[in-house]
Write an enzyme that holds these catalytic residues in place. Sequence first.
Site, mmCIF file in Angstrom:
data_model
loop_
_atom_site.group_PDB
_atom_site.id
_atom_site.type_symbol
_atom_site.label_atom_id
_atom_site.label_comp_id
_atom_site.label_asym_id
_atom_site.label_seq_id
_atom_site.Cartn_x
_atom_site.Cartn_y
_atom_site.Cartn_z
ATOM 1 N N GLU A 529 -9.395 -7.612 -1.210
ATOM 2 C CA GLU A 529 -8.515 -8.787 -1.124
ATOM 3 C C GLU A 529 -8.590 -9.554 0.205
ATOM 4 O OE1 GLU A 529 -4.481 -7.883 -2.471
ATOM 5 O OE2 GLU A 529 -5.217 -6.305 -3.792
ATOM 6 N N HIS A 739 3.356 2.983 4.736
ATOM 7 C CA HIS A 739 4.353 2.263 5.527
ATOM 8 C C HIS A 739 4.434 2.811 6.942
ATOM 9 C CE1 HIS A 739 5.324 2.010 1.248
ATOM 10 N NE2 HIS A 739 5.579 0.754 1.529
#
Length: 803
Positions: A529, A739
């Site tokens: 991406e 995260h």
Amino acid sequence: MTAKSADPATNASKTPDAKTPDAKTPEAKTPDASKTSRATVHGYPRQGQGRELKKAVEGYWKGRVTAEGLRETAARLRRDNRRQLAEAGVHEVPTGDFSLYDHVLDTTVMVGAVPERHRAAVEADPLDGYFAMARGTQDVAPLEMTKWFDTNYHYLVPELGPDTVFAADPAKQAGELSEALAEGHDARPVLVGPVTYLLLAKPAPGVAADFEPLTLLDRLLPVYAEVLADLRAAGARWVQLDEPALAADRGAAELDAAARAYRELGELADRPKLLAASYFDRLGEALPVLAKAPVEGLAMDFTGPAAADLTGLAELARTGGLPGKRLVAGVVDGRNVWINDLRRSLSTLTSLLDLADRVDVAPSCSLLHVPLDAAVERDVDPQIARWLAFARQKTEEVVALAQGLSEGTDGIAGLLDANSGALASRSSAALTRDPAVRARSEAVTDADGRRSLPYAERAPAQRARLDLPPLPTTTIGSFPQTGELRAARADLRAGRLDADGYAERIAAEIRDVVSFQEQAGLDVLVHGEPERNDMVQYFAERLAGYVATQHGWVQSYGTRYVRPPILAGDVSRPAPMTVEWTRYAQSQTGRPVKGMLTGPVTMLAWSFVRDDQPRAETARQVALALRDEVADLEASGTAAIQVDEPALRETLPLRAGRRPEYLAWATEAFRLATGGVRADTQIHTHMCYAEFGDIVSAIADLDADVISLEAARSHMQVADELAAAGYPNEVGPGVYDIHSPRVPDSHEIASLLRKALGAVPAERLWVNPDCGLKTRGWPEVRQALEHMTDAARTVREEIAGRS
Ligand code: GLN
Ligand code: ZN
């Protein structure tokens, strides 16, 4: 509900008596003026037209702006907002809605609920301590962040426990009120209400998970009492207490708590008038609770699903309505970007006139959730620009409605005509009525949303085509968005790099990402991406029906602002959006490369969606456009296609009663996007959260072949829950928490996999991180993925050894 409001005690408690604190204010002495409808707002965007607040706060963090400089910028932005509102004709401006980071964190400070671990920092320096709570420091974790109801705004979750001691700190609220009063404004402090504050809190670390913060209500109310007394002393005539938590499903205990809270606050001797406010959904069973409470006003949302409260109000009317109370009617939607139907709002407002002592006009909620000013958009087609209302325009609408309600429509006749004209141009525009899109959407059948074969028969075909080992490894799609990639995009925008040069950078990145994945031994590859700035914006820029803004920034959290695209018209896909880069990635490797799309529900959730047709219809249009992309990817040889739906859970309606309908259209849209592929094409989906207990069956309804989920932080509980719910297809519970910068070692990952194998059979278990890698750095990603493939190999061998 009716039985309760018929209780004679209700009216007694609502009758204003001579002892109400404001009986002697000038307003009370001029009854005529008090009947005039006033315009107000619950809150205004904080950032400033040029996002000056973001720059000042981030500058402060970097040491480039002094505390004094930051305070000055903040004060100037507040002053500008008040001036803007007053100049637009708003009679009563809100105060205390401004925040350097988050208004729930401000409330935590106001009630003295600073977590133990931050106390030293807050005592040493309140400003730095405040930011430490928001962002954490080297040594201390920040407060958790979560979504503010079903919006895209994130607040910092209060952490409370049985030992929490509250202490009033009204300085910020009183200070901001004084600023406004000193400028001669009529101002109303807006506070998060005590019930909502507690309902939004969670047990502090170390406190039993079943601790209910609401049990602290009796301790919290005296603190609110103190704040109210202080605000009155500072000159407040009214104070607004926001209780949106009452617009969700609430049990008897919670409603009782609300009744108690507002009875106690109402009975205080030394207080300003109280305006209890709610928004985002109907108050429903909480409406009689607030109506009965000895407060002087109610602010209600009459837009969207909250409009159902109009019926509840009509019922109350039979038992006397809201006698003596002020009703602030939220008739202008504070969450979308569309102009109001002014005539319709006027008729709603007029119908409310008999119910209350006075009807004022406001947006449905704080204007925090919309961009500041539609008039500064230069690139939006002028026809579409006529349909847009951001905070400034919504303020003008509210002012016009208040004037129309007070003085009749003559004075706003021109505005009303212009409004009708704009609405008519919208409903008849080619953009909003594309016959081809409409015909296609109407022709959709059930079969379009169903795969040709059931999962059990698809799975072997896919396994054969993809040639995968047991426990196949993959990633969620994105790889690190490096500084070089962002610089290339900036160069492209600035004209320093041409389209070919940019494409070559992207191609080079894809080659790197693919070759790394081959080396690391991943089984299903992705292109990474690199060409996408944002997973919704990328597609919005390529779909007809979407409009982009230049300055439409909305606060997401702290200093992070997003510019959601505007879904303005009928949606279609003029040309393939991802096929070229996917094919390029596939040309670099013999292993399968997974196509990567953003799903219809997420395409709506992170945009401003049109309000002139049901969301279900808009979702279906987006789904059909994506279906074309899926078909083209498949035709170009893509054997696995992932359609991300990270927003499926977050736009779940606040009220359970509305959820089945939502889940029905949401899952239909996903199936419509993906249902047209061959049996041996594998459909993946991804959702990034662990709490999906209430949507497990909807997840199964998507009928994706593989779903990857966040699970690393909840220790594979996700796998257990899915198994318990009988989830029939393949699952990749995340084994690496992206995260955090921490790199898990392969033993740790292997043990998570063994745990998952206890819930999901080996034939249906995938191995992947728990979200995309775009925010991480290459060194950690490299290591973590190598550890992941290592762990997969180890566990595969264990399985093989056993059989
Ligand atoms: N494919 C996206 C990515 O990897 C998914 C992100 C998300 O779900 N939030 O970044
Ligand atoms: Zn994710």
